[in-house]
Scaffold this motif. Structure first.
Motif, PDB file in Angstrom:
ATOM      1  N   GLU A  76      -4.772   0.162   5.361  1.00 47.93           N
ATOM      2  CA  GLU A  76      -4.519   1.610   5.477  1.00 47.93           C
ATOM      3  C   GLU A  76      -5.707   2.296   6.140  1.00 47.93           C
ATOM      4  OE1 GLU A  76      -1.901   2.221   1.413  1.00 47.93           O
ATOM      5  OE2 GLU A  76      -3.906   3.070   1.573  1.00 47.93           O
ATOM      6  N   ARG A  77      -6.876   2.056   5.579  1.00 50.71           N
ATOM      7  CA  ARG A  77      -8.097   2.715   6.068  1.00 50.71           C
ATOM      8  C   ARG A  77      -9.112   1.690   6.557  1.00 50.71           C
ATOM      9  NH1 ARG A  77      -7.494   8.295   6.678  1.00 50.71           N
ATOM     10  NH2 ARG A  77      -5.600   8.680   5.534  1.00 50.71           N
ATOM     11  N   ILE A  78      -9.115   0.516   5.926  1.00 50.84           N
ATOM     12  CA  ILE A  78      -9.968  -0.580   6.393  1.00 50.84           C
ATOM     13  C   ILE A  78      -9.009  -1.550   7.072  1.00 50.84           C
ATOM     14  CG2 ILE A  78     -11.621  -2.381   5.722  1.00 50.84           C
ATOM     15  CD1 ILE A  78     -12.178  -0.693   3.171  1.00 50.84           C
ATOM     16  N   ILE A  79      -9.045  -1.522   8.399  1.00 47.70           N
ATOM     17  CA  ILE A  79      -7.926  -2.129   9.127  1.00 47.70           C
ATOM     18  C   ILE A  79      -8.381  -3.171  10.154  1.00 47.70           C
ATOM     19  CG2 ILE A  79      -6.408  -0.109   8.848  1.00 47.70           C
ATOM     20  CD1 ILE A  79      -7.271   0.777  11.659  1.00 47.70           C
ATOM     21  N   SER A  80      -7.409  -3.993  10.566  1.00 52.62           N
ATOM     22  CA  SER A  80      -7.632  -4.927  11.676  1.00 52.62           C
ATOM     23  C   SER A  80      -6.912  -4.338  12.890  1.00 52.62           C
ATOM     24  CB  SER A  80      -7.039  -6.288  11.337  1.00 52.62           C
ATOM     25  OG  SER A  80      -5.625  -6.212  11.395  1.00 52.62           O
ATOM     26  N   SER A  81      -6.969  -5.070  14.008  1.00 52.24           N
ATOM     27  CA  SER A  81      -6.295  -4.585  15.230  1.00 52.24           C
ATOM     28  C   SER A  81      -4.799  -4.385  14.981  1.00 52.24           C
ATOM     29  CB  SER A  81      -6.520  -5.575  16.370  1.00 52.24           C
ATOM     30  OG  SER A  81      -6.128  -6.877  15.988  1.00 52.24           O
ATOM     31  N   THR A  82      -4.209  -5.201  14.114  1.00 55.94           N
ATOM     32  CA  THR A  82      -2.755  -5.102  13.886  1.00 55.94           C
ATOM     33  C   THR A  82      -2.380  -3.697  13.419  1.00 55.94           C
ATOM     34  OG1 THR A  82      -2.725  -7.428  13.339  1.00 55.94           O
ATOM     35  CG2 THR A  82      -0.823  -6.157  12.618  1.00 55.94           C
ATOM     36  N   GLU A  83      -3.114  -3.177  12.426  1.00 55.09           N
ATOM     37  CA  GLU A  83      -2.814  -1.822  11.931  1.00 55.09           C
ATOM     38  C   GLU A  83      -3.250  -0.762  12.945  1.00 55.09           C
ATOM     39  OE1 GLU A  83      -2.681  -4.725   9.307  1.00 55.09           O
ATOM     40  OE2 GLU A  83      -4.729  -4.041   9.667  1.00 55.09           O
TER      41      GLU A  83
END
Ligand code: FAD
Ligand code: NAI
Length: 465
Positions: free
Chosen positions: A157-164
């Motif tokens: 949600e807030r700590i994300i990878s490229s996917t999000e």
């Protein structure tokens, strides 16, 4: 049980291209994909969606920043992010459908479900219903996934990878990007163009550290102009979230602890090979160093009829590298003697200006103790670049001091991603810098910068500087 000559596990650019080439060569082929859409990381959550957002955000940036100079007056442009993301998804959907079409056209049997080894020739497919297939040869093309930092678990949600980061519900106000690699710069650019305050925190002392130092320097300059802040030589030690705020703590060169706050934190510190669920042991295999599957020079695993290609094995994690390996394995299975020149796999960063390279960097040549010449040429000296207003960047050609053979070809500037193809062709044919310098390049084009850099490398005689 259905029997095949080849079963491919994973439908990314490695897997689906391998399947097409196998089918073209007359092999009865199956492909297994755990998701309902084909195309893997690249088409679903990688190359294609990131380029769609890069293009859309670049249009917005130009509308905002450069239209007026071109004499185009419009009301202040606004971002409709929902539409931008929806367009990206439709580009992805069309591209994935294209792969499905190619599977059907080539009469490749597509199985949806998680593929796992039952033994070294049998694959169990856990889909809507469980199926089993048998294959004489198997190609593992299961790709990679984003690497997680131990202290920064993705909450998606807030700590994300490229996917999000490719499907956020809003444009962040502030974004901290951990890692000034390719994803960090590409997706950092997208959000900086759309108005986010972007800070990139990097462990090493420069951006895109695997590229030639001149490219790192120039791209950092350009992206700083876009508003991106860089914090190099920072070791991130903690990432925490409170409500909608993420705090990133890092230690700088002076050993001081600093912290950055943002509403989103994109962690882009590399990708790791993906073999979960494959049950490699049942085939007598195991993942090796850093989870990668070990292969020999023919891309065979410890079991000679089981091959592995793409991100799940060693080498550059790039779609076109995976594709070459897919073709390589298919052709070997058909009794041919294919070859891949791993030294000439180009690398591209789709920022603006774009960065594209092939061959050795100047740092590598120094480390090798090579004797070399450098020729560079700035885009701002080109008529074509002035016409379009794309003045940033340069072409840098490195050639052997004695023989003039091109050893490295580096471009930062407009259409660098396309210009690098000339370097690949030249180097594949072991051309000298003078070979390029003496070839006619259409005027006015960005490619003239390549000719001029080649002239500079040959014997320092560029015409237009
Ligand atoms: P993948 O594309 O990862 O495909 C593997 C597939 O296997 C997946 O669909 C997965 O679901 C499936 N799978 C895994 N395990 C199983 C199983 N047990 N059973 C069934 N299916 C399984 N590269 C470029 O060259 N250019 C770019 O512009 C570029 N942009 C990128 C942007 C982003 C944001 C990211 C994340 C990556 C980008 N890449 C780019 C890298 C590129 O996406 C990868 O190098 C490429 O996708 C690797 O291809 P692959 O076939 O090895 O694996
Ligand atoms: P990357 O390897 O390109 O960059 C990761 C960066 O993070 C490096 O600069 C590294 O020094 C830094 N880093 C690592 N650990 C860190 C830490 N703890 N703190 C701060 N910085 C840290 O990886 P990225 O950007 O995640 O991309 C993964 C791969 O996906 C790429 O290497 C590339 O193979 C592929 N890709 C290709 C694209 C293209 O071809 N245009 C686009 C996007 C991804």
């Amino acid at each position: 049980m259905d029997k095949f000559d080849v079963a491919v596990i994973g439908s990314g650019p490695g897997g689906y291209v391998a399947a097409i080439r196998c089918a073209q060569l007359g092999l009865k082929t199956a492909i297994i994909e755990k998701y309902s859409t084909l195309g893997g990381t690249c088409l679903n959550v990688g190359c294609i969606p990131s380029k769609a957002l890069l293009d859309s955000s670049e249009h917005f940036h130009n509308a905002h920043k450069t239209f007026a100079e071109h004499g185009i007056e419009i009301n202040t442009p606004k971002v409709n992010f929902e539409q931008m993301v929806a367009r990206k998804q439709s580009v992805v959907d069309q591209t994935c459908d294209g792969v499905k079409f190619l599977m059907d056209k080539n009469k490749i049997s597509v199985f949806e479900g998680l593929g796992s080894f039952e033994n070294e020739n049998t694959i169990k497919i856990a889909g809507k219903e469980e199926q089993k297939i048998e294959a004489k040869n198997i190609i593992i093309a299961t790709g990679s996934k984003p690497t997680e930092l131990p202290f920064a678990k993705f909450d998606k949600e807030r700590i994300i990878s490229s996917t999000e980061a490719l499907k956020l519900p809003e444009v962040p106000k502030k974004m901290v990007v951990i890692g000034a690699g390719i994803i960090g710069l590409e997706l950092g650019s997208v959000y900086a163009r759309l108005g986010a305050e972007v800070t990139v925190v990097e462990y090493l002392d420069r951006a895109i550290p695997t590229f030639d130092g001149a490219m790192s320097k120039e791209i950092t300059k350009s992206l700083k102009k876009l508003g991106i802040k860089f914090q190099f030589s920072h070791k991130v030690s903690d990432v925490s979230r409170k409500g909608d705020t993420v705090t990133v703590k890092a230690t700088n060169k002076k050993d001081e602890e600093v912290s950055f706050e943002a509403d989103y934190c994109l962690v882009a510190v590399g990708r790791s090979a993906y073999t979960e669920g494959l049950n490699l042991e049942a085939a007598g295999l195991k993942a090796g160093e850093r989870g990668k599957i070990e292969v020999n020079e023919h891309l065979q695993t410890a079991k000679s009829h089981i091959y592995a290609i793409g991100d799940v094995i060693k080498g550059a994690m790039l779609a076109h590298k995976a594709e070459e390996e897919g073709v390589f394995v298919a052709e070997r299975l058909a009794g041919q003697k294919p070859h891949i020149n791993y030294d000439l796999i180009p690398g591209v960063v789709y920022t603006w200006p774009e960065v594209a390279s092939v061959g050795k960097t100047e740092e590598q040549l120094k480390e090798d103790g090579a004797q070399y010449k450098v020729g560079s040429f700035p885009f701002r000296a080109l008529g074509r670049a002035r016409a379009s207003g794309d003045l940033e960047g340069l072409v840098k050609i490195l050639s052997d001091k004695e023989t003039d053979e091109i050893l490295g070809f580096h471009v930062i500037g407009p259409r660098a991603a396309d210009l690098v193809a000339e370097g690949v062709v030249a180097m594949e044919y072991r051309a000298s810098a003078e070979d390029i310098a003496r070839m006619s390049h259409a005027h006015p084009t960005f490619a003239e910068a390549v000719k001029e850099a080649a002239l500079a490398a040959t014997d320092n005689r560029p015409l237009h500087v």
